[in-house]
Write a protein that holds these residues in place. Structure first.
Motif, short mmCIF file in Angstrom:
data_model
loop_
_atom_site.label_atom_id
_atom_site.label_comp_id
_atom_site.label_asym_id
_atom_site.label_seq_id
_atom_site.Cartn_x
_atom_site.Cartn_y
_atom_site.Cartn_z
N ILE A 19 13.50 0.31 7.18
CA ILE A 19 12.27 1.06 6.91
C ILE A 19 11.23 0.84 7.98
O ILE A 19 10.22 1.53 8.02
N LYS A 20 11.43 -0.14 8.83
CA LYS A 20 10.60 -0.50 9.97
C LYS A 20 9.47 -1.47 9.59
O LYS A 20 8.95 -1.47 8.47
N VAL A 21 9.13 -2.31 10.54
CA VAL A 21 8.14 -3.37 10.33
C VAL A 21 6.77 -2.79 10.03
O VAL A 21 6.04 -3.28 9.16
N THR A 22 6.38 -1.74 10.76
CA THR A 22 5.05 -1.15 10.55
C THR A 22 4.92 -0.54 9.17
O THR A 22 3.84 -0.56 8.57
N THR A 23 6.00 0.00 8.63
CA THR A 23 5.96 0.56 7.28
C THR A 23 5.64 -0.52 6.26
O THR A 23 4.78 -0.35 5.39
N LEU A 24 6.33 -1.65 6.37
CA LEU A 24 6.06 -2.77 5.47
C LEU A 24 4.65 -3.30 5.67
O LEU A 24 3.95 -3.63 4.69
N ALA A 25 4.19 -3.36 6.92
CA ALA A 25 2.85 -3.88 7.21
C ALA A 25 1.77 -2.99 6.60
O ALA A 25 0.79 -3.49 6.02
N VAL A 26 1.93 -1.68 6.70
CA VAL A 26 0.92 -0.76 6.16
C VAL A 26 0.84 -0.88 4.64
O VAL A 26 -0.26 -0.93 4.06
N VAL A 27 1.99 -0.95 3.97
CA VAL A 27 1.97 -1.09 2.51
C VAL A 27 1.38 -2.43 2.11
O VAL A 27 0.61 -2.52 1.14
N PHE A 28 1.71 -3.50 2.83
CA PHE A 28 1.14 -4.82 2.53
C PHE A 28 -0.38 -4.81 2.70
O PHE A 28 -1.12 -5.36 1.87
N LEU A 29 -0.85 -4.17 3.76
CA LEU A 29 -2.29 -4.08 3.99
C LEU A 29 -2.98 -3.25 2.90
O LEU A 29 -4.11 -3.55 2.50
N ALA A 30 -2.30 -2.22 2.40
CA ALA A 30 -2.87 -1.42 1.31
C ALA A 30 -2.98 -2.24 0.03
O ALA A 30 -3.99 -2.16 -0.70
N ILE A 31 -1.95 -3.04 -0.25
CA ILE A 31 -2.00 -3.92 -1.43
C ILE A 31 -3.12 -4.93 -1.28
O ILE A 31 -3.87 -5.21 -2.23
N MET A 85 10.25 4.45 -0.82
CA MET A 85 10.82 4.98 -2.05
C MET A 85 12.11 5.76 -1.78
O MET A 85 13.11 5.59 -2.49
N MET A 86 12.09 6.62 -0.76
CA MET A 86 13.29 7.40 -0.46
C MET A 86 14.42 6.49 0.01
O MET A 86 15.59 6.71 -0.34
N SER A 87 14.10 5.48 0.79
CA SER A 87 15.12 4.54 1.25
C SER A 87 15.73 3.80 0.08
O SER A 87 16.95 3.59 0.02
N SER A 88 14.89 3.40 -0.86
CA SER A 88 15.40 2.70 -2.05
C SER A 88 16.33 3.60 -2.86
O SER A 88 17.37 3.15 -3.36
N VAL A 89 15.96 4.88 -2.97
CA VAL A 89 16.80 5.83 -3.71
C VAL A 89 18.15 6.00 -3.02
O VAL A 89 19.21 5.99 -3.68
#
Length: 491
Positions: free
Chosen positions: A359-371, A401-405
């Motif tokens: 899903i890429k590092v930046t994707t995880l970083a953006v969601v973590f920053l939003a939380i 979400m799409m990756s998890s699906v």
């Protein structure tokens, strides 16, 4: 005096630049059809059909390019010349290997060293090089090499892929990408070749192995020309270090490499480079530490090794579990918790626009920053004194979400087809979707249907879930109105 009122253009989701087409009027074409050769008419109509299908969508162009390259390489691997015994492999093995090469995954249903001939290895290597750069980026670079000018559509696609600021910089950036890739791969090969010669290989074989590992490592492909892979070299720093370094650099992504090449000081980096480098460093450190703690006393993996060898294996595993696909220990020998940790690291993957998957590092970083922003009660998501737009957060959530699906559906399909356990099926599916290449040993035992399922997952994971969703979207125009807002209860 009457004023001429100009009607504003209708807003459309696609860039108007993609709408520019040099078409022959239909009336002219009908008249030309009468005198044209039937083959010319057929080719023209085929081009029109392809143009109507993918011409208005860069996402569809990307998907079509990957499918065409995979089809071509599958045909080559299906020929008798690609096999050592002179007999064609099963079709699903050829398709699976070609898909794994172009998507730079590294999963195999047959032994790379024992099954494929030199021609087959060359096909795999070409697929890994083309897939690592991206099919469209690779063709654009080839056009520049032979002295041709890039078309407008090619420039726009390259600009979106590599996050280039201005359209006029596309040519110079592509040349830089090509030069950087060749330089890094040449350095890795030049390091490995003398070592293989010292270990007793002939010059020609050592050169081939050095070049093979260099391309496979930098493009995060994970293919190995040796029967036992890198296991015999698990104590050899001269072999392990350049391969791990190549995988690590390749997983950062070309936008980050270009940012580092332009300015080594962090103040000159853009937000993407800062998030990628910080996230990669944290995942690398935590992954190494967790892997070492979980496997420290495991006699099947590193339990009986010296301290230095344990540290080397921990560092190497942390790099490879997120993108590389090379391994020094058997995945099936690891503790169940370590396999779960590997699942998580593979799912995250490397940097955006890189040779890595996930899903890429930046994707995880953006969601973590939003939380984090929600926990603090902040109104905006902020990182390094920059506000992250809400649209970016929506894309990040969509990707996760799409990756998890896809992973869940893929795991269910593999379990139904093969009857394998949940842990092995989940591990293999995440490795395929994240284009990592580590295997629990399930891929070679899968029937043809299972191989095709993993091939589809590898393609989706390499192209990207958002790209696939956009390419398959039935509606491409923006809605010109907005409904009233109403807040549902969350949590």
């Amino acid at each position: 005096m009457n004023k001429i009122v100009r009607q504003p253009p209708k807003p459309e989701d696609h860039s108007t630049l993609f709408k520019i087409k040099e078409r022959v009027p239909q009336t002219v074409m009908k008249e030309a059809d009468q005198d044209a050769h039937p083959l010319q008419t057929l080719l023209y109509r085929f081009r029109e059909l392809v143009d109507q299908s993918v011409g208005n969508s860069s996402s569809r162009i990307a998907i079509a390019a990957f499918v065409l390259v995979i089809s071509a390489l599958s045909s080559l691997l299906y020929t008798p010349w690609a096999s050592q015994d002179g007999h064609s492999v099963a079709l699903h093995d050829a398709v699976f290997t070609a898909t794994s090469a172009v998507t730079v995954t590294g999963l195999t249903t047959v032994s790379t060293a024992d099954q494929w001939s030199t021609f087959g290895h060359l096909v795999i290597l070409v697929g890994a090089q083309v897939g690592g750069l991206g099919t469209l980026t690779f063709t654009s670079i080839l056009a520049l090499i032979v002295g041709k000018k890039l078309g407008l559509r090619s420039k726009i696609i390259a600009q979106e892929t590599l996050n280039i600021g201005r359209l006029g910089e596309v040519g110079s950036v592509l040349r830089t990408v090509a030069f950087t890739s060749i330089t890094i791969e040449a350095f890795i090969a030049a390091t490995l070749i003398p070592r293989f010669i010292f270990l007793g290989e002939p010059l020609s074989q050592a050169t081939w192995h050095g070049v093979f590992y260099a391309i496979s490592a930098f493009n995060n492909a994970g293919f190995t020309p040796h029967t036992d892979g890198l296991v015999p070299y698990s104590h050899d720093l001269w072999v392990i270090t350049p391969i791990a370094l190549g995988v690590f650099i390749g997983s950062l992504g070309f936008p980050v490499i270009l940012a580092l090449r332009k300015n080594l000081h962090y103040r000159g980096w853009n937000l993407n480079a800062k998030l990628t480098l910080l996230g990669t460093f944290l995942l690398f450190m935590m992954g190494s530490l967790a892997w070492l703690v979980l496997e420290w006393n495991n006699p099947k993996t590193i339990g009986s090794m010296t301290l230095a060898d344990k540290l080397l294996n921990g560092i190497f595993a942390s790099v490879m579990t997120r993108s590389g696909g090379f391994n020094l220990v058997e995945m099936s020998d690891m503790n169940p918790v370590t396999m779960l940790l590997t699942d998580v690291l593979m799912f995250v993957g490397g940097g955006s626009a890189s040779t890595a998957g996930g899903i890429k590092v930046t994707t995880l970083a953006v969601v973590f920053l939003a939380i984090l922003a929600e926990a603090r009660g902040d109104q905006f998501v902020v990182a390094f004194r920059r506000t992250i737009p809400d649209a970016v957060l929506r894309i990040a959530i969509t990707v996760i979400m799409m990756s998890s699906v896809f992973v869940l559906l893929g795991t269910a399909a593999i379990m139904l087809i093969s009857g394998a356990s949940l842990d092995k099926s989940l591990f293999e599916v995440i490795s395929a979707y994240a284009t990592c290449g580590l295997s629990s040993g399930l891929s070679p035992d899968l029937p043809a249907a299972g191989a095709y399922v993993l091939s589809l997952l590898m393609l989706i994971g390499r192209v990207g879930t958002v790209t696939v969703a956009t390419g398959l979207a039935l509606r491409s125009r923006r809605r010109l109105y907005k409904f009233p807002e109403e807040r549902p209860i969350i949590g």
